[in-house]
Scaffold this motif. Structure first.
Motif, mmCIF file in Angstrom:
data_model
loop_
_atom_site.group_PDB
_atom_site.id
_atom_site.type_symbol
_atom_site.label_atom_id
_atom_site.label_comp_id
_atom_site.label_asym_id
_atom_site.label_seq_id
_atom_site.Cartn_x
_atom_site.Cartn_y
_atom_site.Cartn_z
ATOM 1 N N ALA A 8 0.182 44.464 150.767
ATOM 2 C CA ALA A 8 1.281 45.426 150.866
ATOM 3 C C ALA A 8 1.133 46.522 149.813
ATOM 4 O O ALA A 8 1.366 47.703 150.092
ATOM 5 C CB ALA A 8 2.620 44.712 150.699
ATOM 6 N N HIS A 9 0.739 46.156 148.611
ATOM 7 C CA HIS A 9 0.545 47.138 147.539
ATOM 8 C C HIS A 9 -0.550 48.128 147.905
ATOM 9 O O HIS A 9 -0.464 49.328 147.590
ATOM 10 C CB HIS A 9 0.195 46.422 146.237
ATOM 11 N N ALA A 10 -1.582 47.646 148.600
ATOM 12 C CA ALA A 10 -2.723 48.492 148.956
ATOM 13 C C ALA A 10 -2.381 49.548 149.990
ATOM 14 O O ALA A 10 -3.169 50.468 150.215
ATOM 15 C CB ALA A 10 -3.875 47.624 149.464
ATOM 16 N N ALA A 11 -1.216 49.443 150.630
ATOM 17 C CA ALA A 11 -0.785 50.474 151.578
ATOM 18 C C ALA A 11 -0.302 51.733 150.859
ATOM 19 O O ALA A 11 -0.160 52.786 151.482
ATOM 20 C CB ALA A 11 0.312 49.936 152.489
ATOM 21 N N HIS A 12 0.006 51.619 149.568
ATOM 22 C CA HIS A 12 0.408 52.752 148.729
ATOM 23 C C HIS A 12 1.587 53.522 149.320
ATOM 24 O O HIS A 12 1.575 54.752 149.432
ATOM 25 C CB HIS A 12 -0.778 53.686 148.471
ATOM 26 N N ASN A 13 2.608 52.752 149.695
ATOM 27 C CA ASN A 13 3.853 53.333 150.193
ATOM 28 C C ASN A 13 4.991 52.618 149.478
ATOM 29 O O ASN A 13 5.264 51.446 149.755
ATOM 30 C CB ASN A 13 3.945 53.153 151.715
ATOM 31 N N GLY A 14 5.640 53.318 148.541
ATOM 32 C CA GLY A 14 6.650 52.687 147.709
ATOM 33 C C GLY A 14 7.821 52.136 148.491
ATOM 34 O O GLY A 14 8.340 51.058 148.177
ATOM 35 N N LEU A 15 8.240 52.844 149.533
ATOM 36 C CA LEU A 15 9.373 52.375 150.329
ATOM 37 C C LEU A 15 9.009 51.097 151.080
ATOM 38 O O LEU A 15 9.784 50.133 151.096
ATOM 39 C CB LEU A 15 9.817 53.464 151.313
ATOM 40 N N LEU A 16 7.819 51.083 151.676
ATOM 41 C CA LEU A 16 7.383 49.875 152.374
ATOM 42 C C LEU A 16 7.242 48.697 151.409
ATOM 43 O O LEU A 16 7.594 47.562 151.748
ATOM 44 C CB LEU A 16 6.041 50.125 153.063
ATOM 45 N N LEU A 17 6.737 48.964 150.213
ATOM 46 C CA LEU A 17 6.569 47.888 149.239
ATOM 47 C C LEU A 17 7.924 47.330 148.820
ATOM 48 O O LEU A 17 8.082 46.110 148.656
ATOM 49 C CB LEU A 17 5.791 48.383 148.019
ATOM 50 N N SER A 18 8.905 48.195 148.655
ATOM 51 C CA SER A 18 10.253 47.726 148.313
ATOM 52 C C SER A 18 10.819 46.861 149.432
ATOM 53 O O SER A 18 11.438 45.820 149.175
ATOM 54 C CB SER A 18 11.175 48.919 148.062
ATOM 55 N N MET A 19 10.623 47.282 150.674
ATOM 56 C CA MET A 19 11.081 46.482 151.817
ATOM 57 C C MET A 19 10.355 45.140 151.854
ATOM 58 O O MET A 19 10.968 44.099 152.120
ATOM 59 C CB MET A 19 10.848 47.260 153.112
ATOM 60 N N PHE A 20 9.056 45.165 151.572
ATOM 61 C CA PHE A 20 8.287 43.926 151.531
ATOM 62 C C PHE A 20 8.844 42.989 150.460
ATOM 63 O O PHE A 20 9.007 41.784 150.691
ATOM 64 C CB PHE A 20 6.815 44.232 151.259
ATOM 65 N N ASP A 21 9.143 43.530 149.288
ATOM 66 C CA ASP A 21 9.627 42.695 148.193
ATOM 67 C C ASP A 21 10.991 42.082 148.511
ATOM 68 O O ASP A 21 11.270 40.931 148.142
ATOM 69 C CB ASP A 21 9.696 43.505 146.900
ATOM 70 N N VAL A 22 11.849 42.839 149.185
ATOM 71 C CA VAL A 22 13.139 42.282 149.603
ATOM 72 C C VAL A 22 12.894 41.094 150.532
ATOM 73 O O VAL A 22 13.494 40.026 150.379
ATOM 74 C CB VAL A 22 13.993 43.351 150.300
ATOM 75 N N MET A 23 12.022 41.292 151.503
ATOM 76 C CA MET A 23 11.695 40.216 152.434
ATOM 77 C C MET A 23 11.067 39.033 151.701
ATOM 78 O O MET A 23 11.395 37.866 151.963
ATOM 79 C CB MET A 23 10.723 40.741 153.494
ATOM 80 N N ASN A 24 10.183 39.325 150.756
ATOM 81 C CA ASN A 24 9.436 38.272 150.080
ATOM 82 C C ASN A 24 10.327 37.401 149.210
ATOM 83 O O ASN A 24 10.049 36.210 149.036
ATOM 84 C CB ASN A 24 8.323 38.893 149.230
ATOM 85 N N THR A 25 11.407 37.965 148.655
ATOM 86 C CA THR A 25 12.311 37.140 147.849
ATOM 87 C C THR A 25 12.978 36.068 148.691
ATOM 88 O O THR A 25 13.322 35.004 148.183
ATOM 89 C CB THR A 25 13.393 37.992 147.158
ATOM 90 N N ALA A 26 13.139 36.333 149.994
ATOM 91 C CA ALA A 26 13.753 35.330 150.863
ATOM 92 C C ALA A 26 12.885 34.089 150.982
ATOM 93 O O ALA A 26 13.378 32.996 151.269
ATOM 94 C CB ALA A 26 14.020 35.928 152.241
ATOM 95 N N ARG A 27 11.572 34.243 150.733
ATOM 96 C CA ARG A 27 10.671 33.094 150.822
ATOM 97 C C ARG A 27 10.875 32.129 149.647
ATOM 98 O O ARG A 27 10.291 31.032 149.642
ATOM 99 C CB ARG A 27 9.219 33.561 150.863
ATOM 100 N N THR A 28 11.665 32.515 148.654
ATOM 101 C CA THR A 28 11.941 31.614 147.534
ATOM 102 C C THR A 28 13.155 30.741 147.802
ATOM 103 O O THR A 28 13.473 29.858 147.003
ATOM 104 C CB THR A 28 12.185 32.409 146.233
ATOM 105 N N LEU A 29 13.860 30.980 148.906
ATOM 106 C CA LEU A 29 15.048 30.185 149.214
ATOM 107 C C LEU A 29 14.657 28.734 149.497
ATOM 108 O O LEU A 29 13.601 28.473 150.087
ATOM 109 C CB LEU A 29 15.778 30.774 150.421
ATOM 110 N N PRO A 30 15.478 27.770 149.087
ATOM 111 C CA PRO A 30 15.124 26.354 149.255
ATOM 112 C C PRO A 30 14.787 25.966 150.686
ATOM 113 O O PRO A 30 13.874 25.168 150.920
ATOM 114 C CB PRO A 30 16.387 25.628 148.764
#
Length: 221
Positions: free
Chosen positions: A143-165
């Motif tokens: 995701a970082h390699a796409a070099h799009n800050g908005l997309l990376l922020s969206m990815f990070d929001v989604m990725n935090t959900a993967r930490t849910l129990p």
């Protein structure tokens, strides 16, 4: 419920950002200082930092230290606690294949080196925890390699959900060494497409991989 080192570290970072001691780009205390602060073994603190790095909450630079990312607070606050595994996989299928296509076009050599590093470390992992940590790092590196800050922020929001129990419990229950080996082969296909600068293949192999993950976890989503 017993508090894990990872939970303690998250709470520590939340407190420090809330009171203004830490902000985007701030350097975290050293591992030694965190060991003392959290009263935890250094190996456990290192694993917790690995997890946060995979989620994009922190970034680490050899010789410089560990830093809070720009998207750390936004991502941590935006993942609803009742997000289901079905919702997570639906969003991953919407976001990650096009991101892989962009990464195939825009990745720098440094990006590709980091992606390959994550791939190799994941392949060498012998435990569920290590494989999952490197899996998260690999997907975020793409995701970082796409070099799009908005997309990376969206990815990070989604990725935090993967930490849910609920997500972690489901992943652990369905994980086997054979299945992790299969995922690694799929990761190799994705990374191969990125290295070859083949956007269509990168998009296709990422989609196939995520559909396979979805099938294994909960049936077709």
């Amino acid at each position: 419920m017993k508090t894990t080192v990872e939970q303690s570290l998250r709470a520590y970072l939340d407190d420090k950002t809330a009171n203004g001691e830490l902000g985007p780009g701030s350097r975290l205390p050293t591992e030694r200082a965190l060991v003392a602060q959290l009263d935890a073994p250094r190996s456990a603190v290192r694993r917790a930092l690995d997890t946060l790095e995979g989620e994009g909450v922190v970034t680490r630079h050899v010789g410089r230290g560990t830093f809070l990312t720009e998207s750390a607070r936004a991502g941590a606050e935006a993942a609803p606690p009742d997000t289901s595994p079905v919702e997570i996989m639906q969003v991953r299928l919407v976001i990650e294949p096009p991101v892989a296509m962009l990464a195939a076009r825009l990745a720098t050599q440094a990006d590709l080196d980091r992606i390959v590093e994550c791939l190799q470390a994941g392949g060498a992992s012998s435990t569920f925890e290590d494989f999952e940590a490197w899996d998260a790092k690999l997907h975020r590196a793409i995701a970082h390699a796409a070099h799009n800050g908005l997309l990376l922020s969206m990815f990070d929001v989604m990725n935090t959900a993967r930490t849910l129990p609920v997500w972690g419990t489901l992943k652990r229950r369905t994980s086997t060494p054979e299945r992790r080996g299969c995922y690694h082969q799929e990761h190799e296909a994705i990374v191969g497409a990125l290295v070859d600068r083949d956007p269509e293949k990168a998009e296709r192999t990422m989609r196939v991989h995520l559909e396979h993950v979805a099938d294994n976890l909960l049936g077709r989503v």
